[in-house]
Scaffold this active site. Sequence first.
Site, short mmCIF file in Angstrom:
data_model
loop_
_atom_site.label_atom_id
_atom_site.label_comp_id
_atom_site.label_asym_id
_atom_site.label_seq_id
_atom_site.Cartn_x
_atom_site.Cartn_y
_atom_site.Cartn_z
N SER A 1 6.64 2.54 93.19
CA SER A 1 6.99 2.89 91.60
C SER A 1 8.04 3.59 91.42
O SER A 1 8.26 4.88 90.55
CB SER A 1 5.77 3.96 91.09
OG SER A 1 4.42 2.98 91.25
N ARG B 1 2.55 -8.42 95.88
CA ARG B 1 4.51 -8.64 95.05
C ARG B 1 5.74 -9.01 96.25
O ARG B 1 5.56 -7.38 96.47
CB ARG B 1 4.23 -8.29 93.99
CG ARG B 1 4.56 -8.65 92.83
CD ARG B 1 4.89 -8.29 90.81
NE ARG B 1 5.68 -7.06 92.15
CZ ARG B 1 6.07 -5.47 91.42
NH1 ARG B 1 4.54 -5.08 90.95
NH2 ARG B 1 6.70 -4.73 91.60
N ASP C 1 9.08 -7.94 96.25
CA ASP C 1 10.95 -7.40 95.09
C ASP C 1 11.88 -7.35 95.72
O ASP C 1 11.78 -7.37 96.96
CB ASP C 1 10.33 -6.32 94.77
CG ASP C 1 9.43 -5.89 94.12
OD1 ASP C 1 8.84 -5.92 92.92
OD2 ASP C 1 9.27 -4.42 94.11
N GLU D 1 11.02 -5.39 99.24
CA GLU D 1 9.71 -4.62 99.90
C GLU D 1 8.42 -5.24 99.17
O GLU D 1 8.36 -6.06 98.69
CB GLU D 1 9.87 -3.69 99.42
CG GLU D 1 9.29 -2.82 97.37
CD GLU D 1 8.11 -2.23 97.24
OE1 GLU D 1 7.78 -1.84 97.38
OE2 GLU D 1 8.48 -2.12 95.80
N ASN E 1 4.89 -5.12 98.46
CA ASN E 1 3.30 -4.74 97.61
C ASN E 1 3.02 -5.62 98.19
O ASN E 1 1.86 -6.02 97.59
CB ASN E 1 3.82 -4.29 96.15
CG ASN E 1 4.90 -3.77 95.65
OD1 ASN E 1 4.91 -2.79 95.84
ND2 ASN E 1 6.17 -4.61 95.04
N GLY F 1 0.41 -3.69 90.47
CA GLY F 1 -0.08 -3.44 89.42
C GLY F 1 -1.30 -4.81 88.74
O GLY F 1 -0.20 -5.54 88.76
N1 LIG Z 1 19.49 -1.77 97.43
C1 LIG Z 1 19.00 -2.06 96.21
N2 LIG Z 1 19.99 -1.95 95.64
C2 LIG Z 1 20.06 -2.50 94.19
N3 LIG Z 1 18.35 -2.03 93.63
C3 LIG Z 1 17.76 -1.33 94.61
C4 LIG Z 1 18.00 -1.24 95.55
N4 LIG Z 1 16.81 -0.53 96.07
C5 LIG Z 1 16.66 -0.49 94.95
N5 LIG Z 1 16.58 -1.01 93.10
C6 LIG Z 1 15.19 -0.86 92.30
O1 LIG Z 1 15.37 0.52 92.64
C7 LIG Z 1 13.73 -0.01 92.25
C8 LIG Z 1 12.11 -0.23 93.13
O2 LIG Z 1 12.88 0.22 94.97
P1 LIG Z 1 11.47 -0.31 95.33
O3 LIG Z 1 12.75 -0.53 96.94
O4 LIG Z 1 11.26 -1.80 95.11
O5 LIG Z 1 10.55 0.67 95.63
P2 LIG Z 1 9.53 1.02 94.96
O6 LIG Z 1 9.28 -0.65 93.55
O7 LIG Z 1 8.04 0.88 96.55
O8 LIG Z 1 9.06 2.25 94.18
C9 LIG Z 1 13.61 -1.72 92.44
O9 LIG Z 1 13.21 -2.29 91.66
C10 LIG Z 1 15.28 -1.54 92.23
O10 LIG Z 1 15.39 -1.75 90.47
MG LIG Z 2 9.73 -2.28 94.18
#
Ligand SMILES: Nc1ncnc2c1ncn2[C@@H]1O[C@H](COP(=O)(O)OP(=O)(O)O)[C@@H](O)[C@H]1O
Ligand SMILES: [Mg+2]
Length: 306
Positions: free
Chosen positions: A146, A253, A255, A268, A270, A274
């Site tokens: 999140s 899911r 991402d 990542e 999930n 949700g």
């Molecule tokens: N390397 C990256 N480059 C650009 N945006 C990123 C990157 N890592 C994360 N983000 C942004 O941050 C959000 C959350 O990161 P994520 O790695 O999916 O972790 P989590 O959803 O578990 O918190 C992503 O949906 C994206 O919007």
């Molecule tokens: Mg994420």
Amino acid sequence: MTSVFGKVAVLLGGASSEREVSLLSGHGVLGALHEKGVDAHAFDPAQRDLWELKREGFERVFIALHGRFGEDGTVQGALETLQIPYTGSGVMASALAMDKWRTKLVWQAVGIPTPRYRVVDETADWMRVVAELGLPLIVKPAREGSTIGITRVTRVDHDELALAFAAAAHHDPLVLVEEFVVGTELTASIVNGRALPLIRIEAPQGNYDYHAKYFSEETKYHCPAGLSDALEQEIRSTCLRAFDIVGCSGWGRVDLMLRDDGSYSLLEVNTSPGMTSHSLVPMAAKQAGMSYADLCLEILRGAHVG
Ligand SMILES: Nc1ncnc2c1ncn2[C@@H]1O[C@H](COP(=O)(O)OP(=O)(O)O)[C@@H](O)[C@H]1O
Ligand SMILES: [Mg+2]
């Protein structure tokens, strides 16, 4: 009320930082299962001992918990021990997917694209990290969800970097720094061996904060995502492969970020995303012609042990 599934527990709430969303997901699922004639009951592991599931004769579990304790393999392990079939990934895949670093190691080993990164600690040579990965950078805890503890760093400023590190380390001693991928944010929903239509997420400029992203009126979701058929299919199949190689099963899911040149990097997976009626997997299911209630039933159908 009777159904082929017998007495079903919907695990919701729990003790993680994502408790609030889990309650919404779980009550949504519960309502949908009732609508389908399933004998479903709410069960909050933060309030009751999991062993009671056995004593009360539950035959199947729908896991609607998010984050630690529900998505990380621990609850899955308890259900394995109790021999009660549950939805989603098993112990190993849940634990692996919870760890963004180790997930990246597996993906890299089979050539699945993921942003370049470094694992850092408080002794990190920030100037070197910036030289290697460029700017902006994303600093994130390896095992959170999140968007908790994530910071985007745009300048070569030692204090700003150290602060971003501290924000991530507050949640997890294992901290990752990733190159920031400029482009479009996408997510691929997987249900029982099938990747559903991709969703394109258009957050307000520079908004990576969870509440802002998911509860803001300004965030827009596009499904279909508007990609060419070829690219849509390619990304869906890469995400399915990425899901499989981590050992995931049932539903989940993935991402990812898509660059303007058509290349993309997976962030990542999930394993218990949700499931509120406004969540992303239900949105993709709808585009694929599957109602929210049908989706809940489909996920429940995939429940397993071992
Ligand atoms: N390397 C990256 N480059 C650009 N945006 C990123 C990157 N890592 C994360 N983000 C942004 O941050 C959000 C959350 O990161 P994520 O790695 O999916 O972790 P989590 O959803 O578990 O918190 C992503 O949906 C994206 O919007
Ligand atoms: Mg994420």
